[in-house]
Design a protein around this motif. Structure first.
Motif, PDB file in Angstrom:
ATOM      1  N   VAL A 106       1.312  -1.360  -0.208  1.00  0.00           N
ATOM      2  CA  VAL A 106       0.371   0.141  -0.012  1.00  0.00           C
ATOM      3  C   VAL A 106       1.019   1.028  -0.294  1.00  0.00           C
ATOM      4  CG1 VAL A 106      -2.035   1.456   1.472  1.00  0.00           C
ATOM      5  CG2 VAL A 106      -1.976  -1.537   0.876  1.00  0.00           C
ATOM      6  N   SER A 107       0.816   1.834  -1.345  1.00  0.00           N
ATOM      7  CA  SER A 107       1.603   3.388  -1.461  1.00  0.00           C
ATOM      8  C   SER A 107       1.201   4.101  -0.969  1.00  0.00           C
ATOM      9  CB  SER A 107       1.974   3.387  -2.749  1.00  0.00           C
ATOM     10  OG  SER A 107       2.986   4.593  -2.677  1.00  0.00           O
ATOM     11  N   ILE A 108       0.722   5.344  -0.063  1.00  0.00           N
ATOM     12  CA  ILE A 108       0.618   6.608   1.293  1.00  0.00           C
ATOM     13  C   ILE A 108       1.543   7.673  -0.029  1.00  0.00           C
ATOM     14  CG2 ILE A 108      -0.891   7.899   2.727  1.00  0.00           C
ATOM     15  CD1 ILE A 108      -1.119   4.739   2.454  1.00  0.00           C
ATOM     16  N   THR A 124      -8.349   5.777  -5.268  1.00  0.00           N
ATOM     17  CA  THR A 124      -7.205   4.759  -4.969  1.00  0.00           C
ATOM     18  C   THR A 124      -7.253   4.193  -6.628  1.00  0.00           C
ATOM     19  OG1 THR A 124      -7.456   4.068  -2.866  1.00  0.00           O
ATOM     20  CG2 THR A 124      -7.118   2.319  -3.429  1.00  0.00           C
ATOM     21  N   LEU A 125      -5.735   4.213  -6.378  1.00  0.00           N
ATOM     22  CA  LEU A 125      -5.214   3.318  -7.575  1.00  0.00           C
ATOM     23  C   LEU A 125      -5.023   2.675  -7.639  1.00  0.00           C
ATOM     24  CD1 LEU A 125      -3.065   6.281  -8.397  1.00  0.00           C
ATOM     25  CD2 LEU A 125      -5.143   6.312  -8.681  1.00  0.00           C
ATOM     26  N   VAL A 126      -4.707   1.856  -8.855  1.00  0.00           N
ATOM     27  CA  VAL A 126      -4.731   0.020  -8.943  1.00  0.00           C
ATOM     28  C   VAL A 126      -4.541  -0.363 -10.182  1.00  0.00           C
ATOM     29  CG1 VAL A 126      -6.971  -0.895  -9.686  1.00  0.00           C
ATOM     30  CG2 VAL A 126      -5.199  -2.228  -7.986  1.00  0.00           C
ATOM     31  N   LEU A 172      -2.553   1.780  -4.347  1.00  0.00           N
ATOM     32  CA  LEU A 172      -1.498   3.685  -4.479  1.00  0.00           C
ATOM     33  C   LEU A 172      -2.391   4.322  -4.386  1.00  0.00           C
ATOM     34  CD1 LEU A 172       1.511   5.577  -5.927  1.00  0.00           C
ATOM     35  CD2 LEU A 172      -0.978   6.633  -5.204  1.00  0.00           C
ATOM     36  N   VAL A 173      -2.884   4.801  -2.500  1.00  0.00           N
ATOM     37  CA  VAL A 173      -4.143   5.796  -2.332  1.00  0.00           C
ATOM     38  C   VAL A 173      -3.190   7.792  -2.251  1.00  0.00           C
ATOM     39  CG1 VAL A 173      -5.185   6.294   0.130  1.00  0.00           C
ATOM     40  CG2 VAL A 173      -4.709   3.849  -0.436  1.00  0.00           C
ATOM     41  N   GLU A 174      -4.515   7.758  -2.632  1.00  0.00           N
ATOM     42  CA  GLU A 174      -4.512   9.507  -2.956  1.00  0.00           C
ATOM     43  C   GLU A 174      -5.054  10.410  -2.433  1.00  0.00           C
ATOM     44  OE1 GLU A 174      -1.629  10.893  -4.415  1.00  0.00           O
ATOM     45  OE2 GLU A 174      -1.578   9.838  -6.616  1.00  0.00           O
TER      46      GLU A 174
END
Length: 299
Positions: A106-108, A124-126, A172-174
């Motif tokens: 999980v990338s913040i 949230t990106l994937v 990846l969470v924005e």
């Protein structure tokens, strides 16, 4: 109750070791998931997006550490790509996750628009919105939108290195737009809620993963025979020594196996003990349902 469960519940007093105690402990230990928490950007080389002196790398690190702490409190094993203001390339971060053999990555981050104050919200990106990575992204995003941000949804971004190069489900969470004052206000005022939302989303996804994925069992095999009578001879010998042994018929062989553990360490300990007593051993693994049927049909 199937034969495997009976084998797991059998208690061996051989050498003073209780394998029932070992197995019950292994069931809980095996449930612990390893999560890599990546604080985006870092170091003087890569501050990320910057807005009136506010740097994305700082917000990302603060949030990553908070999320990791909450996950550790929930029983997760957490691996951080950074815990201070240092720089690693996205390739290096992806490799950290792969080397850690993590279950999830999980990338913040904080987002930024081409024109300041022109965009708002969380997303949230994937790599691709499918399979478990899609589940992980949606669970996190569902929790995040409860914090008051505009919901921009789950977005596919196959070009991002940390999503493309990781060997486990990765998102990846924005967490809002850093170049939007209202998003920054929400980020600061609801910081704890945001961290809780991300941790809760990961936890919910992990629970679904555990329910939907068949458990793996590790067993010690002591022999494989064409003739059942020879296999039964070894089976009786093992059982007379107090070991929870059973037969499995597979690929034309009667295989003698001992124990069924969710934790590899306990299977390895049993294998070492059996080798000390003269058995030629190997550890085999199988998913529960299929092997359970094999055991039941062979007994």
């Amino acid at each position: 109750m199937g034969k495997r469960k009976e084998a797991e519940d059998c208690s061996s007093v051989h050498s003073g070791i209780s394998f029932r105690h070992r197995t019950e402990r292994s069931l809980s230990l095996n449930m612990k998931k390893r999560v890599v928490i990546d604080a985006g950007h870092g170091g003087t080389r890569d501050p990320g997006a910057v807005y009136f002196g506010r740097q994305e790398k700082d917000d990302a690190l603060r949030l990553a550490l908070a999320v990791g702490s909450l996950l550790e409190d929930r029983g997760f094993e957490v691996v951080y790509t950074r815990v201070s203001d240092v720089y690693d390339t996205p390739y290096e971060k992806a490799q950290m996750g792969n080397n850690a053999e993590a279950d999830y990555f999980v990338s913040i981050h904080r987002n930024a628009a081409g024109v300041p104050e022109n965009a708002s919200g969380i997303m949230t990106l994937v790599y691709a919105d499918e399979g478990f990575r899609g589940i992980l992204a949606r669970e996190i995003n569902e929790e995040l939108k409860k914090t008051g941000f505009q919901d921009l949804g789950v977005v596919e971004r196959p070009g991002l290195v940390v999503l493309r190069r990781t060997q486990m489900p990765a998102v990846l969470v924005e967490a809002g737009f850093i170049d939007n004052p209202e998003d920054n206000r929400l980020f600061d005022e609801k910081f704890e809620e945001i961290a809780e939302a991300i941790a809760a989303g990961i936890e919910k996804a992990a629970a679904r993963d555990e329910r939907e994925k068949p458990p793996v069992y590790y067993m010690v095999q002591t022999g494989a025979y064409r003739m059942r009578a020879l296999a039964e001879q070894q089976l009786i010998q093992l059982q007379s020594q107090g070991y929870p042994a059973y037969l499995v018929y597979e690929d034309g062989y009667y295989k003698v196996r001992v124990g069924a553990f969710r934790n590899l360490d306990y299977a390895a300990a049993l294998e070492a003990e059996l080798r000390d007593h003269g058995y030629a051993t190997m550890i085999v693994r199988d998913y529960s349902t299929e092997d359970k049927k094999k055991m039941e049909s062979s007994m």
